[in-house]
Enzyme design. Structure first.
Site, mmCIF file in Angstrom:
data_model
loop_
_atom_site.group_PDB
_atom_site.id
_atom_site.type_symbol
_atom_site.label_atom_id
_atom_site.label_comp_id
_atom_site.label_asym_id
_atom_site.label_seq_id
_atom_site.Cartn_x
_atom_site.Cartn_y
_atom_site.Cartn_z
ATOM 1 N N ASP A 1 0.876 -1.167 0.000
ATOM 2 C CA ASP A 1 0.000 0.000 0.000
ATOM 3 C C ASP A 1 0.916 1.220 0.000
ATOM 4 O O ASP A 1 1.592 1.510 0.984
ATOM 5 C CB ASP A 1 -0.922 -0.024 1.227
ATOM 6 C CG ASP A 1 -1.927 1.124 1.211
ATOM 7 O OD1 ASP A 1 -1.606 2.182 0.635
ATOM 8 O OD2 ASP A 1 -3.017 0.973 1.803
ATOM 9 N N LYS B 1 -6.361 10.034 -1.765
ATOM 10 C CA LYS B 1 -5.334 10.823 -1.073
ATOM 11 C C LYS B 1 -4.469 11.603 -2.078
ATOM 12 O O LYS B 1 -4.989 12.402 -2.807
ATOM 13 C CB LYS B 1 -4.516 9.878 -0.193
ATOM 14 C CG LYS B 1 -5.373 8.914 0.657
ATOM 15 C CD LYS B 1 -6.238 9.693 1.619
ATOM 16 C CE LYS B 1 -7.042 8.868 2.594
ATOM 17 N NZ LYS B 1 -7.898 7.812 2.091
HETATM 18 N N1 LCS Z 1 -4.926 2.591 2.563
HETATM 19 C C1 LCS Z 1 -4.497 3.628 3.307
HETATM 20 C C2 LCS Z 1 -3.060 3.728 3.684
HETATM 21 C C3 LCS Z 1 -5.407 4.586 3.728
HETATM 22 O O1 LCS Z 1 -4.957 5.605 4.465
HETATM 23 C C4 LCS Z 1 -6.780 4.449 3.370
HETATM 24 C C5 LCS Z 1 -7.789 5.437 3.822
HETATM 25 C C6 LCS Z 1 -7.175 3.355 2.602
HETATM 26 C C7 LCS Z 1 -6.214 2.441 2.211
HETATM 27 C C8 LCS Z 1 -8.608 3.153 2.169
HETATM 28 O O2 LCS Z 1 -8.917 4.041 1.153
HETATM 29 P P1 LCS Z 1 -10.381 4.664 0.852
HETATM 30 O O3 LCS Z 1 -11.306 3.528 0.669
HETATM 31 O O4 LCS Z 1 -10.759 5.506 2.005
HETATM 32 O O5 LCS Z 1 -10.158 5.426 -0.409
HETATM 33 N N2 LCS Z 1 -7.356 6.238 4.856
HETATM 34 C C9 LCS Z 1 -8.010 7.152 5.487
HETATM 35 C C10 LCS Z 1 -7.479 7.887 6.552
HETATM 36 O O6 LCS Z 1 -6.372 7.735 7.061
HETATM 37 N N3 LCS Z 1 -8.362 8.795 6.930
HETATM 38 O O7 LCS Z 1 -9.539 8.670 6.254
HETATM 39 C C11 LCS Z 1 -9.401 7.605 5.294
#
Ligand code: LCS
Length: 408
Positions: A183, A208
């Site tokens: 990731d 992000k």
């Molecule tokens: N991987 C990482 C490292 C993340 O930080 C997040 C979301 C995800 C996967 C999942 O992605 P999403 O489905 O939300 O696009 N991280 C978040 C965070 O640290 N704060 O809010 C969401």
């Protein structure tokens, strides 16, 4: 144009799309669910994979393809698979490579729901998982079992900011026939390219840095070789977690400025991290760019920069952190990261609340940790904002707990 030889900022602008028949310089939004066939033979040839072309947007779409090809080129992979969210990219990886009785070794400090999805859902189907501090590759070696199919690393990890040695872990995993998925959300392809270091698949929450404007939720996977790509695409198609064309258009637009956004944000972050270290209210600052970070030297070797994520703890613990979060004015109290705006949040009660307190401690972060995702504002404003919020923290801690009784 072959963009392989171009630098990363040129790839960001040009890879994956060339003006179509209309000459449209920016990628058009092909907002359609389905594509007309020229005739029955054409439809059959597309379904048989004998001709290139589009059938149905869940399977593929030109706007989504522009994004997939761009990120695949940034990551030096053979193909990208865009998904509806970062979590659906995680789910696609688990579904593609695991089965009942399989075992996963994972970074203890992965994003909370990445771990939750495995421990709460995939465990019900008989998938086993072990969480270790992957910042020491030897921990991965010891956790490997004969049935380990997947080593899942998040580096830098959220929110511990631990960095894992991707090349060393890939050597350990491959020796036992396991795949390595990284990731790369916290670094972005601008700062780290895991496939070049030996990983098999790279994953991003494009929500992000890749999109960068806090207006889209999305994910993407990039595979190193065609067999892995085919497997992941097939699972994405059958589970239906495709990205939408409008989502893809916005991400392509945001992605073009990844380089200048990351450069500016990490410049701000370095200045803020050094400044935080000197503030009397601050107990500890975790920023990869600081010499005090335990994996600073590894990050220097493995990454092209230190990024813009800072975790820190105040001497007053969680209560002090709460006061700080309630009093910032330029930074916004919100989860997420990697956008142009600075965000602040409390992992233990927000992004990582789904983990048990023991799991959080084992993952290397305390309940008092505050996460600060630095944006591209003027750094003087961010520092002044933090200082005025820290003044509330010290005013509170200097206030006597009980009013003096006074003397008779
Ligand atoms: N991987 C990482 C490292 C993340 O930080 C997040 C979301 C995800 C996967 C999942 O992605 P999403 O489905 O939300 O696009 N991280 C978040 C965070 O640290 N704060 O809010 C969401």
């Amino acid at each position: 144009m072959d963009t392989k030889h171009l630098g990363i900022n040129s790839k960001l602008i040009h890879a994956g799309y060339k003006p179509d028949a209309t000459g449209s310089v920016s990628v058009p939004i092909y907002q359609t669910s389905t594509f007309a066939f020229k005739n029955a033979a054409h439809g059959a040839a597309l379904f048989a994979g004998e001709e290139d072309g589009y059938i149905y947007t869940r399977i593929g779409n030109p706007t989504i393809k522009a994004l997939e090809e761009n990120v695949a080129s940034l990551e030096n992979g053979c193909g990208g698979i865009a998904t509806s969210s970062g979590m659906s990219a995680v789910c696609t990886v688990y579904l593609a490579f695991l089965e009942s009785g399989a075992h996963v070794v994972s970074t203890a400090s992965v994003y909370g729901p990445t771990r939750g999805l495995m421990e709460k859902e995939f465990a019900r189907f008989g998938v086993q998982s072990t969480y270790v501090d992957t910042s020491d590759a030897e921990n991965v070696r010891h956790a490997m079992k004969p049935n380990t199919r997947l080593v899942y690393i998040e580096s830098p990890a959220n929110p511990s900011m631990q960095v894992s040695d991707i090349a060393a872990i890939a050597t350990i995993a491959h020796a036992q026939g396991a795949l390595v998925v990284v990731d790369n959300t916290f670094a972005s392809p601008y700062l780290q390219r895991p496939l070049d270091l030996g990983a098999d698949v790279v994953l991003h929450s494009v929500t992000k840095f890749i999109n960068g404007h806090a207006d889209v939720v999305g994910g993407i996977l990039v595979a190193k070789d065609p067999a892995l790509y085919k497997r992941l695409r097939s699972v994405m198609i059958s589970s239906g977690c495709n990205m939408d064309p409008h989502q893809a258009f916005l991400v392509v637009r945001g992605l073009k400025t990844l380089g200048i956004r990351v450069e500016r944000a990490q410049q701000n972050a370095m200045e803020i991290a050094r400044w935080l270290e000197e503030q009397p209210e601050v107990a500890m600052v975790r920023y990869i760019g600081l010499e005090s970070h335990p994996q600073h030297e590894l990050a220097k070797r493995q990454m092209n920069g230190y990024g813009s994520m800072i975790s820190f703890e105040l001497k007053g613990g969680f209560e002090a952190g709460r006061t700080l979060m309630d009093n910032v004015r330029v930074a916004t109290l919100a989860v997420s990261l990697g956008g142009v705006e600075t965000l602040i949040e409390h992992p233990a009660s927000m992004t990582h609340a789904s983990m048990s307190p023991e799991a959080r401690r084992a993952a290397g972060f305390t309940d008092g940790l505050v996460r600060y995702a630095v944006g591209i504002e003027d750094v003087e404003d961010l520092i002044a904002d933090l200082r005025q919020a820290l003044d509330f923290v010290s005013a509170k801690s200097n206030k006597p707990k009980h009013e003096p009784v006074g003397t008779l």
